[in-house]
Design an enzyme around this catalytic site. Sequence first.
Site, mmCIF file in Angstrom:
data_model
loop_
_atom_site.group_PDB
_atom_site.id
_atom_site.type_symbol
_atom_site.label_atom_id
_atom_site.label_comp_id
_atom_site.label_asym_id
_atom_site.label_seq_id
_atom_site.Cartn_x
_atom_site.Cartn_y
_atom_site.Cartn_z
ATOM 1 N N ARG A 23 0.857 -1.179 0.000
ATOM 2 C CA ARG A 23 0.000 0.000 0.000
ATOM 3 C C ARG A 23 0.891 1.226 0.000
ATOM 4 O O ARG A 23 1.914 1.261 0.704
ATOM 5 C CB ARG A 23 -0.909 0.027 1.245
ATOM 6 C CG ARG A 23 -2.102 -0.914 1.190
ATOM 7 C CD ARG A 23 -3.137 -0.482 0.154
ATOM 8 N NE ARG A 23 -4.314 -1.335 0.151
ATOM 9 C CZ ARG A 23 -4.477 -2.426 -0.609
ATOM 10 N NH1 ARG A 23 -3.520 -2.801 -1.436
ATOM 11 N NH2 ARG A 23 -5.596 -3.121 -0.550
ATOM 12 N N GLU A 25 -3.749 7.276 -4.386
ATOM 13 C CA GLU A 25 -4.188 6.761 -5.692
ATOM 14 C C GLU A 25 -5.536 7.356 -6.074
ATOM 15 O O GLU A 25 -6.389 7.525 -5.207
ATOM 16 C CB GLU A 25 -4.296 5.246 -5.621
ATOM 17 C CG GLU A 25 -2.945 4.598 -5.383
ATOM 18 C CD GLU A 25 -3.022 3.101 -5.190
ATOM 19 O OE1 GLU A 25 -4.065 2.487 -5.513
ATOM 20 O OE2 GLU A 25 -2.028 2.536 -4.723
ATOM 21 N N HIS A 28 -1.344 0.096 -9.763
ATOM 22 C CA HIS A 28 -2.009 -0.844 -8.846
ATOM 23 C C HIS A 28 -2.661 -2.012 -9.609
ATOM 24 O O HIS A 28 -3.893 -2.141 -9.616
ATOM 25 C CB HIS A 28 -3.043 -0.117 -7.973
ATOM 26 C CG HIS A 28 -3.351 -0.867 -6.703
ATOM 27 N ND1 HIS A 28 -3.630 -0.254 -5.529
ATOM 28 C CD2 HIS A 28 -3.419 -2.191 -6.439
ATOM 29 C CE1 HIS A 28 -3.874 -1.149 -4.582
ATOM 30 N NE2 HIS A 28 -3.749 -2.355 -5.126
HETATM 31 O O1 LIG Z 1 -4.528 -4.435 -3.636
HETATM 32 C C1 LIG Z 1 -5.120 -5.456 -3.756
HETATM 33 C C2 LIG Z 1 -5.705 -6.188 -2.662
HETATM 34 O O2 LIG Z 1 -5.742 -5.653 -1.537
HETATM 35 O O3 LIG Z 1 -6.144 -7.316 -2.876
#
Ligand SMILES: O=CC(=O)O
Length: 329
Positions: A244, A273, A291
């Site tokens: 993250r 984001e 992402h």
């Molecule tokens: O970022 C993707 C997830 O949390 O699965």
Amino acid sequence: MARSALLIGNISHARKEWDDLSSLLELKEYKTGSRDEFLSKLKSGDFDDTFVVYRSNESTGVTGPFDKELVDLLPSSVKYITHNGAGYDNIDVKACTARGIHISSTPIAVNDATADIAIFLMLGALRRITVPFNAVRKGEWRGKAFGLGHDPKNKVLGILGMGGIGRAVAERAAAFGMKIQYHNRNPLPADKAGNAKYVSFDDLIKTSDVLSLNLALNPSTKHIISTAQFDMMKDGVVIVNTARGPIIDEAALVKAIQSEKVFSAGLDVFEEEPKIHPELISDDRVVLLPHIGTATWETQKDMELLVLENLRSAVEKGELVTLIPEQSK
Ligand SMILES: O=CC(=O)O
């Protein structure tokens, strides 16, 4: 009143399995809309018979985060939130626990795809691949800024967060001849750690050639990598983040790249984001992805199936299959 399941957003790969649940409870969908509209529907009792909420991948874009404001407005009939995603930083766990709402996420299903993207970013960052990658399409062959990269072989890979994704990264990195060390809240049993060596957080930061972030975001891990940590790192370290964005202080990362403390970074996630720090975008020492860690057909389907397995188990057995760790203690 009949119990219902409320899907927020969409299901793309396991529609049939969702429809099959109609024999157990009524299925409702809130596909698109806005946070304001969703909150006013909660207030006016539109979802009062909801027993379980399915938060799809895109649900944060529809209702915003499940923060305290929203959680406190959920009807008292809601007992479960089955979330599609390994990370559930968009859900206020404390607020849910206080209301007796149990949460599941989708670990395991995401491990391989996310680890693949971490390795892709690591190799790309070690080669500072953005320069030749962009230049060749512009007819500039390798590009003016082209320079030699580094091999992964014999480098020390430090993995911060040795859960399923961290371990999948370690397995892959071993095939490249890397020496692997990790830091986790607790050392893993030997059969799970494989050849990876447990080290303290400070040792991981000080002695890794490549640092891969594979830990969950929560209040205690926000900005766990900031100026003080960059200062402790080896010169020329490579940073990979598929976890993250807010785990790294992005402004501190920009400075560390500009001072050449950091050789390069491979990033799939960002602090705000879809906004990306402009100096990351303009810096071709950085490899950027929007992402997409879990963005494969196979993994997206596995994630949806795991959410539905949790949902079914909640209705049939009153328990979740992959309850989040904070609630399993
Ligand atoms: O970022 C993707 C997830 O949390 O699965």
